[in-house]
Design an enzyme around this catalytic site. Structure first.
Site, PDB file in Angstrom:
ATOM      1  N   LEU A  57       1.189   8.132   1.651  1.00  0.00           N
ATOM      2  CA  LEU A  57       0.534   9.387   1.997  1.00  0.00           C
ATOM      3  C   LEU A  57      -0.311   9.139   3.239  1.00  0.00           C
ATOM      4  O   LEU A  57      -0.833   8.044   3.433  1.00  0.00           O
ATOM      5  CB  LEU A  57      -0.361   9.871   0.851  1.00  0.00           C
ATOM      6  N   ASP A  58      -0.467  10.157   4.083  1.00  0.00           N
ATOM      7  CA  ASP A  58      -1.338  10.019   5.241  1.00  0.00           C
ATOM      8  C   ASP A  58      -2.751   9.655   4.799  1.00  0.00           C
ATOM      9  O   ASP A  58      -3.162   9.961   3.667  1.00  0.00           O
ATOM     10  CB  ASP A  58      -1.393  11.326   6.029  1.00  0.00           C
ATOM     11  N   LYS A  59      -3.498   9.051   5.691  1.00  0.00           N
ATOM     12  CA  LYS A  59      -4.868   8.639   5.399  1.00  0.00           C
ATOM     13  C   LYS A  59      -5.678   9.751   4.751  1.00  0.00           C
ATOM     14  O   LYS A  59      -6.360   9.540   3.741  1.00  0.00           O
ATOM     15  CB  LYS A  59      -5.553   8.173   6.688  1.00  0.00           C
TER      16      LYS A  59
END
Length: 342
Positions: A148-150
């Site tokens: 998942l993105d940051k």
């Protein structure tokens, strides 16, 4: 300086001082290399004997540079840093000998990389799991089969051995087309999609303007990759008589899993995610149309409004379908509550 570099090998740089060269060699080198090396890094290379001046190893950083001098820097081969365990709290939803399922908080980078060698999910997992993590994902990504993105929160599964890694990776590669893999997200978007449910089928590739971003591409473009997102509008906020609204809560389900897929696809149809600084920056002023409480909540929210609330997959050993949900984080829930109250 004009074209100062002559790279005979990947680890060697050669520079020739021009007519106006003067001063200490460490300062001159730092200026010549631009942002690539700090002055401290240049000094360290000189002290390590990695810099030659006119064919002789340079013995001091305060030697003077003269026009026509030739400086050669031999750079050590870059090392691939091996992540170390760090005592970072994990919200564990499930764990057994084969895998661990966690609820990733917003702000946590999944695996180490440029600018983020510490404080990542991988560092936390190494500390928590010890030597049990799979090595298939590589030194920097042990056990990681998806990410998942940051600034995206939500459910993630991580493999703890090689067999589990292969099995889970195959499921994610199949995108749930022939198995039980299921991924669903909740997103708050600006406006309301034209239809209350639909499918966005638009290939994605790297942006020519910024290689870290993705953009919709024609399918015949070299780097275009199939990307399909199914969405359903769950709630509408600030609805008007013409059925338009200021913002919506949307569920997105992935048929493919491309980098930034939901963020790019929703922006592509004119409904970027609230708080998305990369793909929705042009919509930031939309907050001015909100009532004061909702406007304040949105302006305090500094990430994309995206949460991976559901993940289902087949257990690699038992064959059982595992299903996990993570509640919406408090920061995003505050935005939703403020929009509901309009």
């Amino acid at each position: 300086m004009t074209d100062p570099f002559n790279e005979a090998a990947a680890s060697r740089k050669e520079l020739i001082a021009e007519d106006d060269a003067s001063g200490r060699i460490d300062a001159w080198l730092t200026a010549a290399l631009g942002q690539e090396f700090s002055r401290n890094r240049v000094k360290a290379l000189i002290e390590q004997g990695a810099v030659q001046l006119n064919g002789n190893i340079l013995d001091s950083p305060n030697r003077k540079i003269k026009p026509g001098d030739t400086v050669v820097i031999d750079l050590p081969e870059p090392e691939d840093p091996q992540p170390k365990g760090e005592n970072i709290p994990l919200d564990v939803l499930y764990e057994d000998k084969d895998l661990i399922v966690i609820a990733k908080p917003p702000g946590l980078v999944v695996h180490p990389g440029a600018g983020n060698w510490h404080g990542t999910l991988v560092n936390a997992l190494i500390y928590h799991c010890g030597d049990t993590l799979s090595g298939i994902g590589g030194v920097k990504r042990p056990g990681i089969v998806h990410r998942l993105d940051k600034d995206t929160s939500g459910v993630m599964v991580v493999a703890k051995n090689d067999i589990a890694h292969r099995h889970l990776a195959d499921q994610f590669a199949d995108h749930g087309r022939t198995g039980p893999l299921e991924r669903a997200y909740r997103a708050v978007v600006w406006g309301r999609p034209r239809t209350l449910a639909g499918t966005i089928d638009a290939a994605l590739g790297r942006s020519g303007a910024d290689r870290t971003k993705r953009t919709v591409k024609r399918e015949d473009t070299d780097d275009a990759r199939e990307a399909i997102t199914h969405y359903t509008v769950l709630e509408r906020y600030g609805e008007k008589p013409d059925a338009s609204c200021l913002a919506s809560l949307v569920e997105c389900r992935l048929e493919t899993g491309r980098t930034h897929q939901i963020r790019v696809h929703m922006a592509h149809i004119g409904n970027p995610l609230v708080g998305d600084q990369e793909y929705g920056a042009a919509f930031k002023t939309k907050a001015n149309l909100l009532p004061e409480d909702a406007k304040r909540a949105v302006n305090k929210f500094h990430r994309q409004a995206l949460h991976a609330y559901l993940l289902a997959f087949e257990h690699p050993t038992t064959g059982e379908t595992m299903r996990f949900e993570a509640p919406i984080p408090a920061d995003l829930q505050k935005v939703i509550d403020a929009l509901k109250a309009m």
